[in-house]
Design a protein around this motif. Structure first.
Motif: not given
Length: 109
Positions: A2-4, A6-11, A52
């Motif tokens: 989930k954190n990954y 969240r941290n890469h959601d624009t990729e 977002r």
């Protein structure tokens, strides 16, 4: 995972990348993620993008094209289809409805 996401959601996050990051098989990580969060990993990524986009639509003067790019979509039309499918309204309709209601209802961010 989930954190990954969240941290890469624009990729362009793929299940193969989540397999690599988690060390789990695609099927097992999908099962675990759904059990824990009620949706599949890529559904979660789309949910994050929608949230977002809603936030940006209400709190900035960015155009739909700019918002699409900001949340990870190079194709504004693909973004528009996804947003409408997930929310039932276009981003422009969402923005208009938020500005017409004093409490800016419809914000689920």
């Amino acid at each position: 995972m989930k954190n990954y996401i969240r941290n890469h959601d624009t990729e362009d996050v793929r299940l193969s990348k989540l397999e690599e990051v988690s060390g789990l098989s695609r099927n097992y990580l999908s099962v675990l993620f759904r059990q824990e969060f009620g949706m599949l990993p890529l559904e979660y990524m789309m949910w994050l993008r929608v949230q977002r986009a809603k936030q940006l639509a209400v709190t900035t003067s960015m155009s739909v094209t700019e918002i699409a790019r900001e949340v990870g979509y190079a194709d504004v039309h693909a973004f528009g289809k996804m947003f409408k499918k997930k929310t039932g309204v276009s981003l422009s309709q969402f923005s208009s409805s938020c500005y017409m209601t004093e409490g800016r209802l419809g914000m689920d961010v």
